[in-house]
Design a protein around this motif. Structure first.
Motif, short mmCIF file in Angstrom:
data_model
loop_
_atom_site.label_atom_id
_atom_site.label_comp_id
_atom_site.label_asym_id
_atom_site.label_seq_id
_atom_site.Cartn_x
_atom_site.Cartn_y
_atom_site.Cartn_z
N ARG A 37 0.86 -1.19 0.00
CA ARG A 37 0.00 0.00 0.00
C ARG A 37 0.89 1.24 0.00
N TYR A 38 0.48 2.29 -0.71
CA TYR A 38 1.24 3.54 -0.71
C TYR A 38 0.36 4.67 -0.20
N ILE A 39 0.93 5.48 0.70
CA ILE A 39 0.22 6.64 1.24
C ILE A 39 1.10 7.87 1.12
N ALA A 40 0.58 8.92 0.48
CA ALA A 40 1.19 10.25 0.48
C ALA A 40 0.32 11.08 1.42
N LEU A 41 0.76 11.22 2.64
CA LEU A 41 -0.07 11.71 3.73
C LEU A 41 -0.71 13.07 3.46
N ASN A 42 0.05 14.07 3.12
CA ASN A 42 -0.50 15.43 2.94
C ASN A 42 -1.28 15.61 1.65
N ASP A 43 -1.18 14.67 0.73
CA ASP A 43 -1.92 14.75 -0.53
C ASP A 43 -3.17 13.87 -0.54
N ALA A 44 -3.44 13.20 0.57
CA ALA A 44 -4.60 12.31 0.69
C ALA A 44 -4.59 11.23 -0.39
N VAL A 45 -3.39 10.73 -0.71
CA VAL A 45 -3.25 9.63 -1.66
C VAL A 45 -3.08 8.35 -0.84
N ASP A 46 -3.93 7.38 -1.11
CA ASP A 46 -3.88 6.09 -0.43
C ASP A 46 -4.33 5.05 -1.44
N THR A 47 -3.45 4.14 -1.80
CA THR A 47 -3.79 3.16 -2.84
C THR A 47 -4.85 2.16 -2.39
N ASN A 48 -5.21 2.15 -1.11
CA ASN A 48 -6.31 1.31 -0.64
C ASN A 48 -7.67 1.97 -0.89
N ILE A 49 -7.64 3.25 -1.23
CA ILE A 49 -8.87 3.99 -1.49
C ILE A 49 -8.86 4.44 -2.94
N GLU A 50 -9.90 4.08 -3.68
CA GLU A 50 -9.96 4.47 -5.09
C GLU A 50 -10.07 5.99 -5.18
N ASN A 51 -9.20 6.58 -5.98
CA ASN A 51 -9.16 8.03 -6.10
C ASN A 51 -8.78 8.37 -7.54
N ASP A 52 -9.75 8.82 -8.31
CA ASP A 52 -9.53 9.11 -9.72
C ASP A 52 -8.64 10.31 -9.97
N ILE A 53 -8.40 11.13 -8.96
CA ILE A 53 -7.61 12.35 -9.17
C ILE A 53 -6.11 12.11 -8.94
N THR A 54 -5.72 10.98 -8.38
CA THR A 54 -4.31 10.72 -8.08
C THR A 54 -3.40 10.87 -9.30
N PRO A 55 -3.73 10.31 -10.48
CA PRO A 55 -2.83 10.52 -11.63
C PRO A 55 -2.67 12.00 -11.99
N PHE A 56 -3.74 12.78 -11.88
CA PHE A 56 -3.64 14.21 -12.17
C PHE A 56 -2.79 14.92 -11.11
N ARG A 57 -2.98 14.53 -9.87
CA ARG A 57 -2.20 15.12 -8.78
C ARG A 57 -0.71 14.81 -9.00
N ASN A 58 -0.42 13.61 -9.47
CA ASN A 58 0.95 13.21 -9.77
C ASN A 58 1.56 14.15 -10.82
N ILE A 59 0.81 14.45 -11.87
CA ILE A 59 1.30 15.36 -12.91
C ILE A 59 1.51 16.75 -12.33
N LEU A 60 0.57 17.21 -11.53
CA LEU A 60 0.68 18.55 -10.96
C LEU A 60 1.85 18.66 -9.99
N LYS A 61 2.12 17.59 -9.26
CA LYS A 61 3.26 17.60 -8.35
C LYS A 61 4.58 17.58 -9.11
N SER A 62 4.51 17.24 -10.40
CA SER A 62 5.70 17.18 -11.25
C SER A 62 5.87 18.46 -12.06
N LYS A 63 5.29 19.57 -11.62
CA LYS A 63 5.29 20.77 -12.45
C LYS A 63 6.68 21.31 -12.72
N ARG A 64 7.66 20.97 -11.91
CA ARG A 64 9.03 21.37 -12.23
C ARG A 64 9.46 20.76 -13.55
N CYS A 65 9.01 19.53 -13.80
CA CYS A 65 9.36 18.83 -15.05
C CYS A 65 8.69 19.47 -16.25
N LEU A 66 7.61 20.19 -16.02
CA LEU A 66 6.84 20.77 -17.11
C LEU A 66 7.26 22.19 -17.42
#
Length: 182
Positions: free
Chosen positions: A117-146
């Motif tokens: 299981r993976y948890i990103a505590l301050n981003d409310a990401v928990d792979t035990n809980i279905e969350n359709d926004i996690t991939p978008f949040r991942n991209i947004l957290k990578s904004k330095r790359c963009l």
């Protein structure tokens, strides 16, 4: 007289947690929550609240999240493959990595394949809980790359922040959750 005692599920299984902390030289060091020590304390406290045993603490200080060859990060992934942990915790998604493709591969493929299981505590990401926004949040957290430079200031960051608000609104509005269209 025979009783209906169930033994297998009567006792909670120990959860073995791994904590991963990372701090880049480029991260904003002015806030106290950014330090490795504060990340570790936050995550250890969370594990204690959950009743989980901290089975490993990994930290890479001075490494960018774009570099997936961080020494302790690789050590942690090796331990995951050996079945040493049940859950991996980071303060936020960007601590795991800033390359959204590689980070997504970890979250969507590597951790599930290894039953972790993976948890990103301050981003409310928990792979035990279905969350359709996690991939978008991942991209947004990578904004330095963009092309956004550091995470402070700049036009690109303003545009990314607007996109983040838009996506959050789209996925969390009650009328969207019920399936109604506007």
């Amino acid at each position: 007289m025979r009783t209906n005692t169930v033994y297998a599920n009567s006792y909670p299984q120990e959860v073995r947690a791994a904590i991963y902390c990372r701090l880049s030289k480029d991260d904003d060091l002015s806030g106290p929550s950014a330090s490795i020590q504060n990340q570790r304390e936050l995550l250890c406290s969370y594990c204690e609240e959950q009743g989980w045993r901290v089975a490993g603490i990994f930290q890479d200080d001075g490494y960018t999240g774009l570099n997936m060859d961080r020494p302790d990060f690789q050590r942690m992934l090796g331990a995951v493959e050996r079945g040493m942990f049940d859950v991996i915790l980071t303060k936020d998604l960007s601590r795991l990595g800033r390359n959204y493709l590689q980070t997504g591969q970890l979250i969507e493929e590597f951790f599930p394949r290894n039953k972790v299981r993976y948890i990103a505590l301050n981003d409310a990401v928990d792979t035990n809980i279905e969350n359709d926004i996690t991939p978008f949040r991942n991209i947004l957290k990578s904004k330095r790359c963009l092309g956004g430079g550091t995470t402070k200031g700049g036009f690109m960051n303003f545009q990314m922040d607007k996109l983040q608000v838009l996506l959050h609104t789209a996925f969390t509005r009650p009328d969207r959750q019920s399936g109604k269209t506007l």
